[in-house]
Design a protein around this motif. Structure first.
Motif, mmCIF file in Angstrom:
data_model
loop_
_atom_site.group_PDB
_atom_site.id
_atom_site.type_symbol
_atom_site.label_atom_id
_atom_site.label_comp_id
_atom_site.label_asym_id
_atom_site.label_seq_id
_atom_site.Cartn_x
_atom_site.Cartn_y
_atom_site.Cartn_z
ATOM 1 N N SER A 1 0.902 -1.134 0.354
ATOM 2 C CA SER A 1 0.016 0.024 -0.396
ATOM 3 C C SER A 1 0.586 1.529 -0.008
ATOM 4 C CB SER A 1 -0.875 0.030 1.155
ATOM 5 O OG SER A 1 -1.534 -0.909 1.077
ATOM 6 N N ARG B 1 -5.740 -1.977 5.377
ATOM 7 C CA ARG B 1 -5.394 -0.488 4.355
ATOM 8 C C ARG B 1 -6.411 -0.655 3.206
ATOM 9 N NH1 ARG B 1 -0.226 1.895 4.721
ATOM 10 N NH2 ARG B 1 -0.944 3.132 3.478
ATOM 11 N N PRO C 1 -9.235 -0.093 2.805
ATOM 12 C CA PRO C 1 -10.110 1.090 2.061
ATOM 13 C C PRO C 1 -9.716 2.227 2.238
ATOM 14 C CG PRO C 1 -10.907 0.151 5.033
ATOM 15 C CD PRO C 1 -9.769 -0.574 4.285
ATOM 16 N N GLU C 2 -8.773 2.591 2.825
ATOM 17 C CA GLU C 2 -7.641 3.870 2.165
ATOM 18 C C GLU C 2 -6.972 3.426 0.640
ATOM 19 O OE1 GLU C 2 -3.281 5.816 3.937
ATOM 20 O OE2 GLU C 2 -3.898 3.928 4.648
ATOM 21 N N GLN D 1 -8.693 1.745 -1.438
ATOM 22 C CA GLN D 1 -9.993 2.117 -2.627
ATOM 23 C C GLN D 1 -10.095 3.197 -2.383
ATOM 24 O OE1 GLN D 1 -11.000 -2.632 -0.843
ATOM 25 N NE2 GLN D 1 -12.526 -1.365 -0.357
ATOM 26 N N ARG D 2 -9.994 3.969 -2.200
ATOM 27 C CA ARG D 2 -10.342 5.659 -2.095
ATOM 28 C C ARG D 2 -9.651 6.050 -2.319
ATOM 29 N NH1 ARG D 2 -10.774 5.351 4.456
ATOM 30 N NH2 ARG D 2 -8.314 6.782 3.956
ATOM 31 N N HIS D 3 -8.252 5.879 -2.925
ATOM 32 C CA HIS D 3 -7.170 6.719 -3.774
ATOM 33 C C HIS D 3 -7.936 6.098 -5.670
ATOM 34 C CE1 HIS D 3 -5.011 7.987 -0.001
ATOM 35 N NE2 HIS D 3 -4.681 8.669 -1.196
ATOM 36 N N ALA E 1 -10.900 5.079 -6.164
ATOM 37 C CA ALA E 1 -12.139 5.096 -6.692
ATOM 38 C C ALA E 1 -11.764 7.001 -7.471
ATOM 39 C CB ALA E 1 -12.992 5.579 -5.784
ATOM 40 N N GLU E 2 -11.024 7.770 -6.831
ATOM 41 C CA GLU E 2 -10.461 8.698 -7.274
ATOM 42 C C GLU E 2 -9.906 8.997 -8.595
ATOM 43 O OE1 GLU E 2 -8.395 10.467 -4.322
ATOM 44 O OE2 GLU E 2 -10.765 11.083 -3.348
#
Length: 279
Positions: free
Chosen positions: A217, A246, A248-249, A251-253, A255-256
């Motif tokens: 990650s 790690r 969720p963190e 996956q947020r990136h 998604a962007e």
């Protein structure tokens, strides 16, 4: 597998090969045939001409005597079937499969990460197999693959054995890169193009149909934009090395990013992703 016992005095001949958990009956004092020893290619330079290419004239015992064998004991690291057509064979395993497989991947895992057993590697291999196997032979030959953080080279080797026409790999560690090149030679995959460096060295590189990113990650997050630029429109990224903690963190990136999630899987607390860059 076999335990080779060297006599105590150099002037004496190498004389004893003891059977050790051999499922196919080589007895004490017999010489293993070339078919019995394809997985020991890491044992010395003489073995590195390719897995299973020995002839009796080359003299298995003579080679061991000449090298004086620093290889007295073999690590018991079992091989396993990835699919009904693919067997992953660590060269340090005490077991050699006698079942026929279309592809056998030989790996020396002692000098770099990637014997194929870690959940992150398994996830990547599963996605890779599922992505390539439905393609026709012509479509496979057109594939251009990049393996970022190659380790032992196991993913690069698998991609080439599955028929990918062009496979490139980058690895930051000099020792791991040497290991990957040796493993590629063992598998007769010398066409893989290895280079030393990190993700930054790929800036401005061409785009790839499949990008393999079995990283961690803390490498993926700051380098995600660079990794995305390696994927051609319509191509995919196979990503793993992300722990459940790690995820969720990461996956947020994701998604962007411009990547679209096609599949997410979890194995033993590790997550793997199949991601598409839309046309």
């Amino acid at each position: 597998m076999y335990r080779v016992t060297m006599n105590a005095y150099p002037q004496e001949d190498l004389s004893v090969i003891e059977e050790k958990a051999s499922p196919y009956g080589v007895h004490e004092g017999e010489t293993p045939t070339p078919e019995d020893i394809p997985h020991v290619t890491f044992l010395g330079e003489a073995f590195r001409e390719g897995a299973g290419l020995w002839t009796r004239e080359q003299g298995f015992l003579q080679s061991l005597e000449e090298d004086r064998w620093k290889y007295l004991l073999m690590e018991n690291r079992e091989g396993y079937a990835l699919t009904e057509d693919i067997f992953i064979q660590p060269v340090t395993s005490s077991y050699i499969t006698r079942q026929h497989y279309r592809h056998v991947v030989y790996i020396d895992p002692n000098h770099a990460f990637g014997d194929g057993r870690h959940p992150t590697t398994l996830l990547c291999m599963e996605f890779l197999v599922e992505r390539i196997t439905p393609l026709s032979e012509v479509e496979r030959e057109r594939l251009v693959v990049m393996d970022v953080g190659a380790g032992t080279g196991i993913l690069s080797i698998l991609a080439m054995k599955l028929g990918a026409g062009t496979v490139e790999a980058v690895e930051i560690s000099e020792s791991a890169l040497a290991s990957a090149r040796e493993n590629a030679g063992t598998n007769r995959c010398e066409e893989i193009r290895f280079r030393q460096g990190d993700i930054a060295c790929l800036e401005g590189s061409k785009c790839y149909d499949i990008v393999l990113a079995n990283l961690i990650s803390d490498v993926i997050i700051p380098n995600l934009a660079s990794l995305c630029r390696l994927v051609r429109p319509g191509g995919v990224m196979v990503m793993s090395g992300v722990s459940r903690v790690r995820a969720p963190e990461v996956q947020r990136h994701l998604a962007e990013s411009p990547l679209r999630l096609l599949d997410r899987r979890e194995r033993d607390g590790w997550c793997g992703y199949l991601l598409l860059l839309p046309d």
